[in-house]
Design a protein around this motif. Structure first.
Motif, PDB file in Angstrom:
ATOM      1  N   ALA A  91       7.567 -13.668  60.341  1.00 13.47           N
ATOM      2  CA  ALA A  91       8.865 -13.821  61.005  1.00 13.47           C
ATOM      3  C   ALA A  91       8.840 -13.183  62.399  1.00 13.47           C
ATOM      4  O   ALA A  91       8.041 -12.281  62.666  1.00 13.47           O
ATOM      5  CB  ALA A  91       9.961 -13.184  60.158  1.00 13.47           C
ATOM      6  N   PRO A  92       9.720 -13.630  63.294  1.00 16.91           N
ATOM      7  CA  PRO A  92       9.727 -13.111  64.663  1.00 16.91           C
ATOM      8  C   PRO A  92       9.874 -11.597  64.748  1.00 16.91           C
ATOM      9  O   PRO A  92       9.221 -10.965  65.596  1.00 16.91           O
ATOM     10  CB  PRO A  92      10.926 -13.828  65.301  1.00 16.91           C
ATOM     11  N   ASP A  93      10.710 -10.980  63.897  1.00 14.27           N
ATOM     12  CA  ASP A  93      10.872  -9.529  63.994  1.00 14.27           C
ATOM     13  C   ASP A  93       9.566  -8.814  63.652  1.00 14.27           C
ATOM     14  O   ASP A  93       9.206  -7.803  64.282  1.00 14.27           O
ATOM     15  CB  ASP A  93      12.020  -9.044  63.104  1.00 14.27           C
ATOM     16  N   LEU A  94       8.822  -9.332  62.672  1.00 13.22           N
ATOM     17  CA  LEU A  94       7.528  -8.753  62.343  1.00 13.22           C
ATOM     18  C   LEU A  94       6.536  -8.969  63.480  1.00 13.22           C
ATOM     19  O   LEU A  94       5.754  -8.070  63.822  1.00 13.22           O
ATOM     20  CB  LEU A  94       6.997  -9.355  61.048  1.00 13.22           C
ATOM     21  N   ASP A 181       0.850  -2.606  56.078  1.00 13.63           N
ATOM     22  CA  ASP A 181       0.454  -3.416  54.930  1.00 13.63           C
ATOM     23  C   ASP A 181       1.048  -4.821  54.958  1.00 13.63           C
ATOM     24  O   ASP A 181       0.796  -5.614  54.049  1.00 13.63           O
ATOM     25  CB  ASP A 181       0.895  -2.729  53.629  1.00 13.63           C
ATOM     26  N   ALA A 182       1.845  -5.113  55.968  1.00 14.52           N
ATOM     27  CA  ALA A 182       2.499  -6.424  56.004  1.00 14.52           C
ATOM     28  C   ALA A 182       1.538  -7.540  56.358  1.00 14.52           C
ATOM     29  O   ALA A 182       1.800  -8.705  56.079  1.00 14.52           O
ATOM     30  CB  ALA A 182       3.658  -6.404  56.996  1.00 14.52           C
ATOM     31  N   VAL A 183       0.407  -7.198  56.994  1.00 17.55           N
ATOM     32  CA  VAL A 183      -0.534  -8.223  57.428  1.00 17.55           C
ATOM     33  C   VAL A 183      -1.958  -7.800  57.101  1.00 17.55           C
ATOM     34  O   VAL A 183      -2.250  -6.618  56.904  1.00 17.55           O
ATOM     35  CB  VAL A 183      -0.427  -8.506  58.944  1.00 17.55           C
ATOM     36  N   ASP A 184      -2.840  -8.797  57.052  1.00 15.71           N
ATOM     37  CA  ASP A 184      -4.271  -8.568  56.930  1.00 15.71           C
ATOM     38  C   ASP A 184      -4.943  -8.988  58.221  1.00 15.71           C
ATOM     39  O   ASP A 184      -4.506  -9.947  58.886  1.00 15.71           O
ATOM     40  CB  ASP A 184      -4.851  -9.374  55.765  1.00 15.71           C
ATOM     41  N   VAL A 185      -6.001  -8.294  58.580  1.00 17.38           N
ATOM     42  CA  VAL A 185      -6.729  -8.564  59.817  1.00 17.38           C
ATOM     43  C   VAL A 185      -8.096  -9.130  59.467  1.00 17.38           C
ATOM     44  O   VAL A 185      -8.808  -8.579  58.618  1.00 17.38           O
ATOM     45  CB  VAL A 185      -6.906  -7.281  60.653  1.00 17.38           C
ATOM     46  N   THR A 186      -8.462 -10.237  60.107  1.00 15.25           N
ATOM     47  CA  THR A 186      -9.787 -10.807  59.886  1.00 15.25           C
ATOM     48  C   THR A 186     -10.258 -11.451  61.175  1.00 15.25           C
ATOM     49  O   THR A 186      -9.565 -11.444  62.195  1.00 15.25           O
ATOM     50  CB  THR A 186      -9.768 -11.830  58.738  1.00 15.25           C
ATOM     51  N   TYR A 187     -11.468 -12.009  61.134  1.00 12.60           N
ATOM     52  CA  TYR A 187     -11.999 -12.717  62.310  1.00 12.60           C
ATOM     53  C   TYR A 187     -13.070 -13.688  61.853  1.00 12.60           C
ATOM     54  O   TYR A 187     -13.715 -13.491  60.825  1.00 12.60           O
ATOM     55  CB  TYR A 187     -12.534 -11.753  63.367  1.00 12.60           C
ATOM     56  N   SER A 188     -13.227 -14.755  62.629  1.00  9.82           N
ATOM     57  CA  SER A 188     -14.200 -15.792  62.294  1.00  9.82           C
ATOM     58  C   SER A 188     -15.227 -16.001  63.397  1.00  9.82           C
ATOM     59  O   SER A 188     -16.007 -16.942  63.357  1.00  9.82           O
ATOM     60  CB  SER A 188     -13.479 -17.117  61.999  1.00  9.82           C
ATOM     61  N   SER A 189     -15.208 -15.123  64.402  1.00  6.54           N
ATOM     62  CA  SER A 189     -16.245 -15.095  65.428  1.00  6.54           C
ATOM     63  C   SER A 189     -16.302 -13.669  65.950  1.00  6.54           C
ATOM     64  O   SER A 189     -15.417 -12.855  65.669  1.00  6.54           O
ATOM     65  CB  SER A 189     -15.935 -16.066  66.569  1.00  6.54           C
ATOM     66  N   SER A 190     -17.343 -13.353  66.693  1.00  8.44           N
ATOM     67  CA  SER A 190     -17.458 -12.015  67.273  1.00  8.44           C
ATOM     68  C   SER A 190     -16.996 -11.984  68.722  1.00  8.44           C
ATOM     69  O   SER A 190     -17.176 -10.988  69.412  1.00  8.44           O
ATOM     70  CB  SER A 190     -18.915 -11.528  67.178  1.00  8.44           C
ATOM     71  N   GLY A 191     -16.368 -13.066  69.185  1.00  3.31           N
ATOM     72  CA  GLY A 191     -16.076 -13.233  70.603  1.00  3.31           C
ATOM     73  C   GLY A 191     -14.793 -12.618  71.103  1.00  3.31           C
ATOM     74  O   GLY A 191     -14.136 -13.192  71.976  1.00  3.31           O
ATOM     75  N   GLY A 192     -14.391 -11.472  70.551  1.00  8.15           N
ATOM     76  CA  GLY A 192     -13.197 -10.800  71.057  1.00  8.15           C
ATOM     77  C   GLY A 192     -11.906 -11.431  70.603  1.00  8.15           C
ATOM     78  O   GLY A 192     -10.947 -11.530  71.372  1.00  8.15           O
ATOM     79  N   LEU A 193     -11.850 -11.839  69.330  1.00  9.84           N
ATOM     80  CA  LEU A 193     -10.650 -12.482  68.803  1.00  9.84           C
ATOM     81  C   LEU A 193     -10.456 -12.079  67.348  1.00  9.84           C
ATOM     82  O   LEU A 193     -11.355 -12.255  66.523  1.00  9.84           O
ATOM     83  CB  LEU A 193     -10.769 -14.004  68.896  1.00  9.84           C
ATOM     84  N   ILE A 194      -9.287 -11.522  67.029  1.00  6.77           N
ATOM     85  CA  ILE A 194      -8.942 -11.239  65.643  1.00  6.77           C
ATOM     86  C   ILE A 194      -7.700 -12.025  65.272  1.00  6.77           C
ATOM     87  O   ILE A 194      -6.951 -12.469  66.145  1.00  6.77           O
ATOM     88  CB  ILE A 194      -8.730  -9.729  65.387  1.00  6.77           C
ATOM     89  N   GLU A 195      -7.500 -12.185  63.962  1.00 10.32           N
ATOM     90  CA  GLU A 195      -6.388 -12.977  63.460  1.00 10.32           C
ATOM     91  C   GLU A 195      -5.595 -12.150  62.463  1.00 10.32           C
ATOM     92  O   GLU A 195      -6.176 -11.522  61.564  1.00 10.32           O
ATOM     93  CB  GLU A 195      -6.915 -14.249  62.801  1.00 10.32           C
TER      94      GLU A 195
END
Length: 274
Positions: A91-94, A181-195
């Motif tokens: 949501a936008p507030d998060l 704890d509201a979100v999980d952090v991951t990445y699918s490349s090493s190019g300076g980008l997390i999701e």
């Protein structure tokens, strides 16, 4: 090790697993995927890609079934080009709270939001909305540049964070527990980008939902991947296979390590049964 019998559901990551540096699927892998489908076994794409990036991969493979997109947030009916399920929208507030935390942990970072609209009339919501200077390793041709307030102003399935001066691994470590704890952090490349995605929403949860639709237990599922966003999926599947070109964190949890994507590692494993 996982199943010794023929799998009843095949799940595969896309980039770095089915697609190598050439961004094309080889003829060997295309032939293999088509044999799997012709044998009545579902072949599901499970990817960090949004729905709009599925057709260029599914088309050559002849896939018309399902794809788990956006790291588990979206289930796409490929043949109908229809989103059939969305999970864990932020949501936008998060999003605003996350942005504040990210600015402290990663000074100079830039943000983007991935959204899924409700149909063709909402097609613009399927596009990236990025703030100025956001950098995407895969290119930003489809994006729309907007002020940060607009990037954060609608619910999103993923918040993407770029930093030109850091690797993805460094970014994920710096963020740590600051995002809560509201979100999980991951990445699918090493190019300076997390999701960042809703807590608990992973490729594993998306694949589990799909397996339930086909009435296939986890132990009859084989899954392939190469990056940290594949960890939960490989752990959930009865047999998790990492590509030799994969990230060390994935290699550590895999049941098996196959050849790299440049040597058709997925095909090499599945040719045991198909």
């Amino acid at each position: 090790m996982g199943p010794v019998e023929k799998p009843r559901l095949v799940a595969s990551d896309v980039d770095g697993t089915l697609l190598g540096p050439s961004e094309a699927v080889t003829s060997r892998t295309i032939a293999l995927v088509r044999r799997v489908v012709e044998d009545g076994v579902p072949f599901a794409l499970c990817t960090g890609r949004p729905p709009r990036w599925i057709a260029p991969v599914a088309g050559p493979l002849g896939l018309t079934g399902y794809a788990v997109c956006a790291n588990g947030a979206v289930l796409l009916d490929i043949g109908a080009d229809e989103v059939v399920a969305v999970h864990g929208e932020l949501a936008p507030d998060l999003l605003h709270d996350l942005a504040s935390a990210l600015d402290k942990a990663l000074p100079g970072c830039r943000l983007a939001a991935e959204r899924v609209g409700g149909g063709s009339a909402d097609h613009d919501l399927r596009n990236f909305v990025i703030e100025p200077e956001y950098h995407n390793p895969w290119g930003d041709e489809e994006s729309r540049i907007a002020p940060r307030a607009e990037v954060l102003g609608r619910s999103a399935i993923k918040l993407l964070v770029s930093h030109r001066g850091m690797t993805s691994e460094e970014m994920a470590e710096a963020v740590g527990t600051l995002v809560g704890d509201a979100v999980d952090v991951t990445y699918s490349s090493s190019g300076g980008l997390i999701e960042l995605a809703a807590h608990g929403v992973t490729k594993a949860t998306g694949l589990a939902e799909l397996a339930e639709r086909f009435d296939v237990p986890s132990e009859a599922v084989i899954a392939f991947g190469d990056m940290p966003n594949d960890i939960e999926m490989l752990q959930w599947a009865g047999h998790g296979v990492a590509m030799a070109n994969g990230h060390e964190s994935l290699l550590a949890v895999a049941d098996e390590v196959t050849a790299p994507v440049t040597e058709d590692g997925v095909a090499q494993v599945l040719e045991r049964w198909f």
